[in-house]
Design a protein around this motif. Structure first.
Motif, mmCIF file in Angstrom:
data_model
loop_
_atom_site.group_PDB
_atom_site.id
_atom_site.type_symbol
_atom_site.label_atom_id
_atom_site.label_comp_id
_atom_site.label_asym_id
_atom_site.label_seq_id
_atom_site.Cartn_x
_atom_site.Cartn_y
_atom_site.Cartn_z
ATOM 1 N N UNK A 89 0.840 -1.196 0.000
ATOM 2 C CA UNK A 89 0.000 0.000 0.000
ATOM 3 C C UNK A 89 0.877 1.248 0.000
ATOM 4 N N UNK A 90 0.244 2.396 0.079
ATOM 5 C CA UNK A 90 0.979 3.647 0.035
ATOM 6 C C UNK A 90 1.232 4.083 -1.399
ATOM 7 N N UNK A 91 2.287 4.839 -1.614
ATOM 8 C CA UNK A 91 2.609 5.298 -2.949
ATOM 9 C C UNK A 91 4.021 4.873 -3.315
ATOM 10 N N UNK A 92 4.305 4.919 -4.602
ATOM 11 C CA UNK A 92 5.627 4.560 -5.093
ATOM 12 C C UNK A 92 6.136 5.658 -6.014
ATOM 13 N N UNK A 93 7.429 5.682 -6.191
ATOM 14 C CA UNK A 93 8.009 6.664 -7.096
ATOM 15 C C UNK A 93 7.797 6.218 -8.543
ATOM 16 N N UNK A 94 7.866 7.160 -9.433
ATOM 17 C CA UNK A 94 7.681 6.857 -10.847
ATOM 18 C C UNK A 94 8.774 5.917 -11.347
#
Length: 284
Positions: free
Chosen positions: A243-248
């Motif tokens: 979960x959360x976000x990831x870098x491009x």
């Protein structure tokens, strides 16, 4: 006369090169044949002929150094006596019908560099003794029915370059010991039942070129430390519970665009943010 002497020397060298192996090694091979229903192998052994002529067996200096019986219709179980082959460097039994457990004695193969028991019906756990086979460069056990956890003795395999355990029923967390394998180039653990977080120590695997963890139950934040794997060419960590976000940068490496499955079984893509500093704040 000179030509005659040359011929005699050549015959002597040929004879020495193909001398018979010890009775212990020969009997170990015979037991392997008996335990795996050798009467129904596709390519059978003729026990009346020298061991070096037996299909899939390589002999050097009177020692069995390699066995490759891939797709040869082996069934039954591996005998524990396999550890008698002290000079064995390669054991390839890919795509057969072997069942039962991997013998604990497998750790006794100190010279073994390549072990491939994939595409069989092996069950039980991977023995902790695998960590004693310290010459291993490739360990391939995929497409079996193996269960239990990944042995924490795996950090003893410092020469290991390929670890392929996918399509089994392995559970538990990825052991911290695995992140100590500095020579590892291929790590394929997909399609198991692995849980827990993916540690930021993944960045220690500086030689890693292929990372496949998809279709497990891994959770938590995808570590941004993945960006530090400069040699990584292929990655698939989708279909987990991250979960959360990831870098491009991380998102672009994943073959399935970081699709995750929530508690309701619904798949959706992780949020990607190309603002690296914002991503770091969110991780904390």
């Amino acid at each position: 006369m000179k030509s005659f002497l040359t011929l005699l020397i050549s015959l002597f060298v040929f004879t020495v090169s193909f001398a018979e192996v010890s009775e212990l090694e020969k009997n170990t091979l015979i037991q392997l044949n008996q335990f795996t229903d050798g009467a129904h192998w596709n390519n059978k052994w003729d026990f009346n002929k020298p061991v070096y002529t037996w299909y899939g067996v390589r002999v050097i200096n009177d020692k069995v150094v390699a066995i490759d019986l891939s797709s040869n219709n082996l069934s039954g179980e591996l005998p524990s006596s396999i550890s008698n082959l002290k000079s064995l460097k390669s054991l390839i039994l890919f795509q057969n019908n072997l069942s039962g457990q991997i013998p604990v004695s497998i750790g006794g193969l100190k010279a073994l560099e390549h072990l491939n028991l994939s595409f069989n019906k092996l069950s039980g756990s991977i023995p902790q003794s695998i960590g004693e086979a310290t010459s291993l460069k490739s360990l391939e056990l995929f497409l079996n029915q193996l269960s239990g956890s990944i042995p924490n003795t795996i950090d003893n395999l410092q020469k290991l370059e390929v670890l392929a355990l996918y399509n089994n029923e392995l559970s538990g967390e990825i052991p911290a010991a695995l992140y100590q394998l500095k020579s590892l180039k291929v790590l394929q653990l997909n399609s198991n039942k692995l849980t827990g977080n993916l540690s930021k120590d993944i960045s220690k695997l500086a030689s890693l070129e292929n990372l496949s963890l998809f279709d497990n139950n891994l959770r938590g934040q995808v570590p941004f430390d993945l960006e530090n794997l400069q040699n990584l060419k292929e990655m698939n960590i989708s279909y987990n519970n991250f979960n959360g976000i990831v870098s491009e940068k991380i998102a672009k490496k994943d073959m399935l665009n970081l699709m995750m499955v929530n508690q309701f079984g619904v798949a959706s893509a992780m949020k990607v943010d190309n603002d690296r500093s914002k991503a770091i704040v969110s991780e904390e």
